[in-house]
Design a protein around this motif. Structure first.
Motif, short mmCIF file in Angstrom:
data_model
loop_
_atom_site.label_atom_id
_atom_site.label_comp_id
_atom_site.label_asym_id
_atom_site.label_seq_id
_atom_site.Cartn_x
_atom_site.Cartn_y
_atom_site.Cartn_z
N LEU A 179 3.05 9.38 7.96
CA LEU A 179 3.41 8.27 7.10
C LEU A 179 3.79 7.06 7.94
O LEU A 179 4.47 7.18 8.96
N ARG A 180 3.39 5.92 7.48
CA ARG A 180 3.67 4.67 8.19
C ARG A 180 5.17 4.41 8.24
O ARG A 180 5.84 4.44 7.20
N SER A 214 0.82 -1.21 0.00
CA SER A 214 0.00 0.00 0.00
C SER A 214 0.85 1.27 0.00
O SER A 214 0.32 2.36 -0.20
N GLU A 215 2.16 1.13 0.23
CA GLU A 215 3.05 2.29 0.29
C GLU A 215 3.98 2.38 -0.91
O GLU A 215 4.96 3.12 -0.88
N ARG A 272 5.17 5.79 -2.35
CA ARG A 272 6.19 6.62 -1.72
C ARG A 272 7.55 6.52 -2.41
O ARG A 272 8.13 7.54 -2.82
N GLY A 326 9.34 7.01 6.33
CA GLY A 326 8.13 7.40 7.03
C GLY A 326 8.42 7.88 8.44
O GLY A 326 9.49 8.41 8.75
#
Length: 431
Positions: free
Chosen positions: A213-214, A108-109, A112, A153
């Motif tokens: 951000l994770r 899902s990231e 980035r 992140g």
């Protein structure tokens, strides 16, 4: 005796239309005659080379064009091919996230690192191309800190603190560089470290829990993304460090000179793979006991040291190639050491050193694949580890290694072409 008094010489009133040249002197026939069949040995070599190329393409092209792109396993690929020659490119369509982003980076990231890669072109453009507006350098200035936040992140306070440290170091450098370049440089480093040390106590312990951000750990990064991160970071850091080492090796201060000489000669005499093992096993012992230094940072330190030593020698060669009159001209203008190096000496030395610096940069980028030996899953580590060890794709070699080779070739070829353009732009062969 004949009478010639009435004889008049004939003069043509219009020119003869220009005739076309012979067919053998124009177009493809002329090029082939001059370049491929200029002599009997050249003709023989041309025919032999053409036969070799034909033999290679006759075997490779059917294998590529008959390739299978949609399959779940190698066994399914072979069933689709049904005994015919063909590649199993389905492994690329199935495992491309692992090849590009690694095994554990959150799906899902993916946006980035993709955004950081796009921003890289905007950050590098004003540095690489002189005609662009200088205002674009603001992107270059903030890019390292933005990229760090995008990739790792967590709290935004960490990149802000890092930026504050660099600003403090630059201000101290500007304050003391007029008196001494060494004093300004080392003073700036000390000021930046003080700001980072003090700022570390100001960041709350649970800052990452409420971050925008994770957080992503370095051990979760891999694939070609890891190669790009190491290549861009280490090349960007090694060039200024190499300049400092080259200047230090030519310094008139014996202590500074011998520190740089010992560092350069020691690093150049040790294989990179040995330094990577040192980074993996021993480098943590050089930091405070309570600190846990990330493996990525340790690898960056070692690769940067390795490439900086080689770049220092290339730049030292550029400095030695300059005539003594350039140094005397700087002295006659009343410039101090820092001004002479910044305005007169280094621009000429760096222009001469462009081919060598680019050669080291290309070699360094390819050497980032060595991190797979210390359990960092770059693109080669992903191929040798999780992908080939799985029962679904065990036995697929050419497709995976060919894909990795293509990515490295495109990147290195682009660097090489930019280097040639820059040499033509700066006219490095006419000093």
């Amino acid at each position: 005796m004949s009478d010639t008094s009435n004889t008049v010489a004939f003069v043509r009133t219009e020119t003869i239309p220009q005739m076309p040249p012979p067919a053998a002197e124009t177009g493809a026939i002329k090029w082939m005659r001059e370049n491929l069949f200029a002599s009997i040995p050249n003709a023989i070599l041309t025919l032999v080379s053409a036969y070799v190329i034909y033999s290679i393409l006759a075997g490779v092209l059917p294998w590529i064009f008959n390739g299978v792109w949609n399959a779940q396993t190698l066994a399914e690929c072979r069933e689709i091919l049904d005994g015919t020659s063909g590649a199993c490119f389905a492994v690329l369509t199935e495992r491309w996230p692992q090849l590009v982003f690694g095994l554990s980076y959150p799906a899902s990231e993916y946006w980035r690192p993709s955004l950081a890669f796009v921003l890289l072109f905007f950050a590098a453009a004003p540095v690489m191309f002189f005609d662009l507006p200088r205002k674009m350098l603001i992107i270059t200035l903030f890019y390292p800190f933005i990229t760090y936040w995008l990739l790792w992140g967590g709290t935004v306070l960490i990149p802000i603190l890092a930026f504050a440290g660099f600003v403090a170091g630059y201000l101290v450098y500007q304050r003391f560089v007029a008196g001494s370049f060494a004093a300004g440089f080392f003073g700036g480093v000390i000021a930046a470290m003080i700001v980072w040390y003090i700022g570390g106590f100001l960041i709350p312990d649970g800052a990452n829990q409420n971050a925008m951000l994770r957080p992503v750990a370095s051990r979760d990064m891999g694939g070609f993304m890891l190669n790009m991160m190491l290549g861009v970071t280490c090349v960007s850091l090694s060039i200024p460090i190499g300049i400092v080492l080259a200047l230090g090796r030519q310094s008139s201060m014996p202590l500074i000179k011998w520190i740089c000489v010992v560092f350069i000669e020691f690093i150049r005499g040790v294989p990179l793979i040995t330094l990577l093992f040192v980074a993996s096993v021993m480098l943590a012992y050089f930091f405070p006991p309570e600190s846990s230094v990330d493996l990525f940072l340790r690898v960056v330190i070692m690769i940067t040291m390795f490439s900086a030593a080689y770049i220092a020698e290339v730049i030292r060669g550029g400095l030695a190639a300059l005539p003594k009159g350039q140094y005397e001209a700087a002295d006659s203008l009343g410039l101090d050491y820092a001004q002479a190096m910044r305005l007169i000496i280094l621009p000429q030395a760096l222009k001469i050193s462009i081919p060598g610096i680019v050669n080291i940069a290309v070699g360094l980028f390819k050497d980032t694949t060595l991190v797979s030996v210390i359990s960092m899953f770059d693109i080669v580590g992903m191929i040798r580890g999780p992908i080939l060890s799985s029962t679904d794709w065990n036995g697929v070699y050419w497709e995976l290694l060919g894909f990795a080779a293509l990515l490295f070739f495109v990147t290195c070829y682009g660097i090489s072409q930019y280097s040639q353009w820059l040499e033509r732009r700066l006219a490095t062969d006419h000093r």
